[in-house]
Design an enzyme around this catalytic site. Structure first.
Site, PDB file in Angstrom:
ATOM      1  N   ASP A   1      -1.918   2.760   4.179  1.00  0.00           N
ATOM      2  CA  ASP A   1      -3.161   2.154   3.672  1.00  0.00           C
ATOM      3  C   ASP A   1      -2.889   1.234   2.484  1.00  0.00           C
ATOM      4  OD1 ASP A   1      -4.950   3.230   5.480  1.00  0.00           O
ATOM      5  OD2 ASP A   1      -5.400   4.999   4.263  1.00  0.00           O
TER       6      ASP A   1
ATOM      7  N   LYS B   1      -6.829  13.116   6.372  1.00  0.00           N
ATOM      8  CA  LYS B   1      -5.618  12.554   5.751  1.00  0.00           C
ATOM      9  C   LYS B   1      -4.880  13.551   4.846  1.00  0.00           C
ATOM     10  CE  LYS B   1      -7.096   7.742   6.050  1.00  0.00           C
ATOM     11  NZ  LYS B   1      -7.319   6.483   5.335  1.00  0.00           N
TER      12      LYS B   1
END
Ligand code: NDP
Length: 273
Positions: free
Chosen positions: A101, A65
Protein backbone atom coordinates in the site's frame (compact mmCIF):
# COMPACT_ATOMS: atom_id res chain seq x y z
CA UNK A 1 -1.24 -19.59 -11.69
CA UNK A 2 -4.01 -18.58 -9.35
CA UNK A 3 -4.31 -15.75 -6.85
CA UNK A 4 -7.10 -13.83 -5.14
CA UNK A 5 -8.05 -10.86 -2.99
CA UNK A 6 -9.61 -11.69 0.38
CA UNK A 7 -11.74 -9.24 2.38
CA UNK A 8 -15.20 -8.64 3.83
CA UNK A 9 -17.15 -7.19 2.11
CA UNK A 10 -15.31 -7.98 -1.12
CA UNK A 11 -17.76 -7.54 -4.00
CA UNK A 12 -16.73 -3.87 -4.38
CA UNK A 13 -13.05 -4.72 -4.94
CA UNK A 14 -11.51 -3.53 -8.22
CA UNK A 15 -8.49 -5.83 -7.80
CA UNK A 16 -9.93 -8.77 -9.83
CA UNK A 17 -10.63 -6.36 -12.72
CA UNK A 18 -7.09 -4.96 -12.62
CA UNK A 19 -5.25 -8.28 -12.28
CA UNK A 20 -7.46 -10.11 -14.82
CA UNK A 21 -6.82 -7.40 -17.40
CA UNK A 22 -3.07 -7.69 -16.84
CA UNK A 23 -3.21 -11.51 -17.02
CA UNK A 24 -5.11 -11.39 -20.32
CA UNK A 25 -2.79 -8.76 -21.83
CA UNK A 26 0.31 -10.70 -20.74
CA UNK A 27 -1.09 -13.96 -22.12
CA UNK A 28 -0.71 -15.67 -18.73
CA UNK A 29 -3.05 -18.61 -18.15
CA UNK A 30 -3.91 -17.36 -14.67
CA UNK A 31 -6.85 -16.54 -12.50
CA UNK A 32 -7.42 -13.80 -9.89
CA UNK A 33 -10.71 -13.61 -8.04
CA UNK A 34 -12.39 -11.99 -5.02
CA UNK A 35 -13.00 -14.29 -2.06
CA UNK A 36 -14.37 -13.99 1.47
CA UNK A 37 -14.40 -16.51 4.32
CA UNK A 38 -17.77 -18.14 4.93
CA UNK A 39 -19.76 -16.89 7.93
CA UNK A 40 -18.20 -18.32 11.07
CA UNK A 41 -15.06 -19.51 9.26
CA UNK A 42 -11.82 -18.29 10.83
CA UNK A 43 -9.61 -16.14 8.58
CA UNK A 44 -6.52 -18.27 9.27
CA UNK A 45 -8.28 -21.54 8.36
CA UNK A 46 -9.57 -19.94 5.17
CA UNK A 47 -6.08 -18.79 4.16
CA UNK A 48 -4.49 -22.18 4.92
CA UNK A 49 -7.20 -23.75 2.71
CA UNK A 50 -6.28 -21.45 -0.19
CA UNK A 51 -2.65 -22.37 0.25
CA UNK A 52 -3.50 -26.09 0.11
CA UNK A 53 -5.49 -25.44 -3.08
CA UNK A 54 -2.28 -24.28 -4.74
CA UNK A 55 -2.76 -20.50 -5.04
CA UNK A 56 0.52 -18.61 -5.40
CA UNK A 57 -0.65 -16.05 -2.84
CA UNK A 58 -3.32 -13.48 -2.07
CA UNK A 59 -3.94 -9.81 -1.59
CA UNK A 60 -5.74 -8.90 1.61
CA UNK A 61 -8.07 -6.01 2.26
CA UNK A 62 -10.35 -4.76 5.05
CA UNK A 63 -10.73 -5.96 7.76
CA UNK A 64 -8.08 -8.68 7.54
CA UNK A 65 -4.79 -6.80 7.02
CA UNK A 66 -3.58 -7.06 10.67
CA UNK A 67 -4.71 -10.73 10.83
CA UNK A 68 -2.79 -11.46 7.62
CA UNK A 69 0.41 -10.12 9.16
CA UNK A 70 -0.20 -12.11 12.34
CA UNK A 71 -0.58 -15.45 10.58
CA UNK A 72 2.49 -15.10 8.34
CA UNK A 73 5.64 -17.08 9.09
CA UNK A 74 7.76 -14.07 8.18
CA UNK A 75 7.22 -10.56 6.93
CA UNK A 76 8.92 -7.63 5.26
CA UNK A 77 10.14 -4.83 7.53
CA UNK A 78 7.59 -2.43 6.03
CA UNK A 79 4.66 -4.78 6.74
CA UNK A 80 5.87 -5.38 10.30
CA UNK A 81 6.21 -1.64 10.94
CA UNK A 82 2.83 -0.88 9.35
CA UNK A 83 1.26 -3.61 11.54
CA UNK A 84 -0.64 -4.87 8.52
CA UNK A 85 -0.16 -6.92 5.34
CA UNK A 86 -2.00 -6.56 2.04
CA UNK A 87 -0.02 -9.35 0.37
CA UNK A 88 0.60 -12.95 1.46
CA UNK A 89 2.85 -15.12 -0.68
CA UNK A 90 2.58 -18.89 -0.26
CA UNK A 91 6.25 -19.89 -0.44
CA UNK A 92 7.41 -23.50 -0.09
CA UNK A 93 8.87 -22.83 3.34
CA UNK A 94 6.07 -20.68 4.72
CA UNK A 95 3.71 -17.74 4.28
CA UNK A 96 5.46 -14.42 3.64
CA UNK A 97 3.69 -11.11 4.40
CA UNK A 98 4.34 -7.80 2.67
CA UNK A 99 2.63 -4.43 2.42
CA UNK A 100 2.53 -2.70 -0.97
CA UNK A 101 0.00 0.00 0.00
CA UNK A 102 2.83 2.39 0.83
CA UNK A 103 4.40 1.86 -2.59
CA UNK A 104 1.02 2.68 -4.14
CA UNK A 105 0.73 5.84 -2.09
CA UNK A 106 4.22 7.03 -3.03
CA UNK A 107 3.56 6.28 -6.72
CA UNK A 108 0.40 8.42 -6.59
CA UNK A 109 2.18 11.29 -4.84
CA UNK A 110 5.20 11.16 -7.13
CA UNK A 111 2.91 11.08 -10.17
CA UNK A 112 1.54 14.40 -8.90
CA UNK A 113 5.01 15.94 -8.82
CA UNK A 114 5.63 15.47 -5.10
CA UNK A 115 9.08 14.56 -3.79
CA UNK A 116 10.08 13.24 -0.37
CA UNK A 117 12.25 16.31 0.22
CA UNK A 118 9.44 18.78 -0.58
CA UNK A 119 8.62 19.39 3.10
CA UNK A 120 6.29 18.27 5.89
CA UNK A 121 3.42 15.92 4.97
CA UNK A 122 0.05 15.94 6.76
CA UNK A 123 -1.71 12.59 7.23
CA UNK A 124 -5.40 12.84 8.18
CA UNK A 125 -6.42 9.72 10.13
CA UNK A 126 -4.78 7.26 12.47
CA UNK A 127 -6.19 3.91 11.32
CA UNK A 128 -4.49 1.18 9.30
CA UNK A 129 -4.15 3.24 6.11
CA UNK A 130 -2.66 6.20 7.99
CA UNK A 131 -0.17 3.95 9.74
CA UNK A 132 0.93 2.44 6.42
CA UNK A 133 1.24 5.94 4.97
CA UNK A 134 3.39 7.14 7.86
CA UNK A 135 5.76 4.18 7.51
CA UNK A 136 6.08 4.65 3.73
CA UNK A 137 6.65 8.41 3.99
CA UNK A 138 9.36 8.05 6.63
CA UNK A 139 11.02 5.26 4.62
CA UNK A 140 10.95 7.49 1.53
CA UNK A 141 12.89 10.16 3.41
CA UNK A 142 10.19 12.56 4.63
CA UNK A 143 11.56 14.20 7.76
CA UNK A 144 8.30 15.51 9.24
CA UNK A 145 4.89 13.80 9.16
CA UNK A 146 2.00 15.57 10.91
CA UNK A 147 -0.72 13.15 12.00
CA UNK A 148 -4.17 14.71 12.51
CA UNK A 149 -7.01 12.59 13.85
CA UNK A 150 -10.45 12.94 15.41
CA UNK A 151 -9.36 10.80 18.36
CA UNK A 152 -6.26 12.74 19.41
CA UNK A 153 -4.88 9.89 21.51
CA UNK A 154 -4.82 7.59 18.43
CA UNK A 155 -2.81 10.27 16.60
CA UNK A 156 -0.38 10.37 19.50
CA UNK A 157 0.05 6.59 19.52
CA UNK A 158 0.73 6.65 15.77
CA UNK A 159 3.19 9.54 16.05
CA UNK A 160 5.20 7.54 18.58
CA UNK A 161 6.22 5.21 15.72
CA UNK A 162 8.88 7.63 14.53
CA UNK A 163 10.77 10.63 15.84
CA UNK A 164 9.84 12.50 12.65
CA UNK A 165 6.11 12.25 13.36
CA UNK A 166 4.03 14.79 15.32
CA UNK A 167 0.43 14.43 16.50
CA UNK A 168 -2.23 17.12 16.11
CA UNK A 169 -5.78 17.13 17.43
CA UNK A 170 -8.43 17.80 14.76
CA UNK A 171 -9.19 21.38 15.96
CA UNK A 172 -5.53 22.22 15.21
CA UNK A 173 -5.62 21.01 11.60
CA UNK A 174 -4.95 24.54 10.22
CA UNK A 175 -1.67 24.64 12.14
CA UNK A 176 -0.72 21.26 10.69
CA UNK A 177 -1.48 22.37 7.11
CA UNK A 178 0.63 25.52 7.35
CA UNK A 179 3.80 25.05 5.26
CA UNK A 180 2.97 21.43 4.34
CA UNK A 181 4.11 20.02 0.99
CA UNK A 182 1.28 17.49 0.87
CA UNK A 183 -1.87 16.43 2.70
CA UNK A 184 -3.22 12.90 2.52
CA UNK A 185 -6.75 11.94 3.52
CA UNK A 186 -6.40 8.50 5.14
CA UNK A 187 -9.78 8.65 6.87
CA UNK A 188 -13.03 7.24 5.49
CA UNK A 189 -14.52 10.75 5.44
CA UNK A 190 -15.78 11.78 2.00
CA UNK A 191 -16.44 8.22 0.90
CA UNK A 192 -19.90 7.50 -0.52
CA UNK A 193 -22.18 6.83 2.47
CA UNK A 194 -19.76 8.38 5.00
CA UNK A 195 -19.79 11.89 6.50
CA UNK A 196 -18.22 14.76 4.53
CA UNK A 197 -14.62 15.75 5.07
CA UNK A 198 -14.78 19.43 5.95
CA UNK A 199 -11.34 20.92 5.52
CA UNK A 200 -10.25 24.48 4.83
CA UNK A 201 -7.27 24.18 2.50
CA UNK A 202 -6.34 27.87 2.65
CA UNK A 203 -3.38 27.39 5.08
CA UNK A 204 -1.63 25.14 2.49
CA UNK A 205 1.12 26.64 0.31
CA UNK A 206 0.22 27.14 -3.36
CA UNK A 207 2.45 24.27 -4.55
CA UNK A 208 1.07 21.61 -2.18
CA UNK A 209 -0.23 18.23 -3.36
CA UNK A 210 -3.60 17.03 -2.03
CA UNK A 211 -4.09 13.27 -2.06
CA UNK A 212 -7.28 11.39 -1.18
CA UNK A 213 -7.12 7.65 -0.50
CA UNK A 214 -10.90 7.50 -0.95
CA UNK A 215 -11.82 6.52 -4.53
CA UNK A 216 -15.59 6.19 -4.27
CA UNK A 217 -16.35 8.83 -5.47
CA UNK A 218 -13.15 9.32 -7.42
CA UNK A 219 -13.45 13.11 -7.47
CA UNK A 220 -14.04 13.73 -3.77
CA UNK A 221 -15.02 17.12 -2.39
CA UNK A 222 -11.48 17.38 -1.04
CA UNK A 223 -9.91 16.92 -4.49
CA UNK A 224 -12.42 19.30 -6.09
CA UNK A 225 -11.59 21.95 -3.47
CA UNK A 226 -7.87 21.41 -4.09
CA UNK A 227 -8.24 21.86 -7.85
CA UNK A 228 -10.42 24.95 -7.28
CA UNK A 229 -7.52 26.45 -5.31
CA UNK A 230 -5.06 25.58 -8.08
CA UNK A 231 -3.38 22.83 -6.05
CA UNK A 232 -2.31 19.48 -7.54
CA UNK A 233 -4.69 16.62 -6.73
CA UNK A 234 -3.93 12.88 -6.60
CA UNK A 235 -6.75 10.34 -6.33
CA UNK A 236 -7.15 7.03 -4.54
CA UNK A 237 -7.45 5.00 -7.73
CA UNK A 238 -3.87 5.88 -8.66
CA UNK A 239 -2.83 4.49 -5.26
CA UNK A 240 -4.92 1.34 -5.71
CA UNK A 241 -3.31 0.60 -9.08
CA UNK A 242 0.09 1.53 -7.63
CA UNK A 243 -0.19 -1.13 -4.91
CA UNK A 244 -1.41 -3.74 -7.42
CA UNK A 245 1.73 -3.46 -9.62
CA UNK A 246 4.23 -4.97 -7.10
CA UNK A 247 1.55 -7.47 -5.99
CA UNK A 248 1.11 -8.78 -9.55
CA UNK A 249 4.85 -9.04 -9.99
CA UNK A 250 5.18 -11.28 -6.94
CA UNK A 251 2.00 -13.31 -7.50
CA UNK A 252 2.52 -13.96 -11.22
CA UNK A 253 6.30 -13.74 -11.52
CA UNK A 254 6.64 -10.79 -13.89
CA UNK A 255 5.77 -7.09 -14.01
CA UNK A 256 2.29 -6.30 -15.36
CA UNK A 257 2.06 -5.30 -19.02
CA UNK A 258 1.79 -1.59 -19.69
CA UNK A 259 -1.91 -1.33 -20.45
CA UNK A 260 -4.26 1.34 -19.16
CA UNK A 261 -6.25 -0.34 -16.38
CA UNK A 262 -7.35 3.03 -15.04
CA UNK A 263 -9.98 3.42 -17.78
CA UNK A 264 -11.36 -0.04 -16.95
CA UNK A 265 -11.63 0.93 -13.28
CA UNK A 266 -13.29 4.24 -14.14
CA UNK A 267 -15.89 2.41 -16.24
CA UNK A 268 -16.55 -0.04 -13.39
CA UNK A 269 -16.92 2.80 -10.87
CA UNK A 270 -19.24 4.69 -13.23
CA UNK A 271 -21.43 1.59 -13.66
CA UNK A 272 -21.93 1.46 -9.87
CA UNK A 273 -23.37 4.96 -9.68
P1 NDP B 1 -9.75 2.60 9.66
O1 NDP B 1 -11.14 2.20 9.99
O2 NDP B 1 -8.61 1.84 10.22
O3 NDP B 1 -9.55 4.16 10.08
C1 NDP B 1 -10.54 5.11 9.82
C2 NDP B 1 -10.01 6.51 10.10
O4 NDP B 1 -11.04 7.45 9.74
C3 NDP B 1 -9.68 6.78 11.56
O5 NDP B 1 -8.60 7.68 11.66
C4 NDP B 1 -10.97 7.46 12.07
O6 NDP B 1 -10.77 8.33 13.17
C5 NDP B 1 -11.37 8.27 10.87
N1 NDP B 1 -12.82 8.54 10.88
C6 NDP B 1 -13.81 7.69 10.61
N2 NDP B 1 -15.00 8.30 10.73
C7 NDP B 1 -14.74 9.59 11.11
C8 NDP B 1 -15.54 10.72 11.40
N3 NDP B 1 -16.88 10.67 11.34
N4 NDP B 1 -14.93 11.89 11.74
C9 NDP B 1 -13.56 11.96 11.79
N5 NDP B 1 -12.75 10.91 11.54
C10 NDP B 1 -13.33 9.74 11.21
O7 NDP B 1 -9.70 2.61 8.06
P2 NDP B 1 -8.42 2.48 7.11
O8 NDP B 1 -7.32 3.24 7.75
O9 NDP B 1 -8.18 1.08 6.75
O10 NDP B 1 -8.92 3.21 5.76
C11 NDP B 1 -9.09 4.62 5.70
C12 NDP B 1 -9.48 5.02 4.28
O11 NDP B 1 -8.42 4.74 3.35
C13 NDP B 1 -10.70 4.29 3.74
O12 NDP B 1 -11.47 5.24 3.04
C14 NDP B 1 -10.12 3.27 2.78
O13 NDP B 1 -11.02 2.91 1.75
C15 NDP B 1 -8.95 4.05 2.21
N6 NDP B 1 -7.91 3.21 1.64
C16 NDP B 1 -7.62 3.36 0.31
C17 NDP B 1 -6.62 2.62 -0.29
C18 NDP B 1 -6.32 2.83 -1.74
O14 NDP B 1 -5.60 2.01 -2.32
N7 NDP B 1 -6.80 3.89 -2.35
C19 NDP B 1 -5.85 1.61 0.46
C20 NDP B 1 -6.21 1.55 1.87
C21 NDP B 1 -7.22 2.31 2.42
P3 NDP B 1 -10.83 7.78 14.70
O15 NDP B 1 -9.49 7.20 14.99
O16 NDP B 1 -11.11 9.01 15.49
O17 NDP B 1 -11.95 6.78 14.75
Amino acid sequence: MRAAVVGRPISHSLSPLIHSAWLAAAGIAGDYRALTPEDGQAFDAFIYGLRREGLTGINVTLPFKPAALALADRSSARAAKAGAANLLVFAEDGIVADNTDGAGLLAALEGAGWGALSGPVVVLGAGGAARGALVALIEAGVTEVRVVNRSAERAEVLAELDAGARAFAWPNVAEALRGAAAVINATSLGMTGQPRLELDLSPLPGDAVVMDMVYQPLETELLAAARARGLTAADGLTMLIGQAIPSFEVLFGRPPPEIDVRDLCLAALAARR
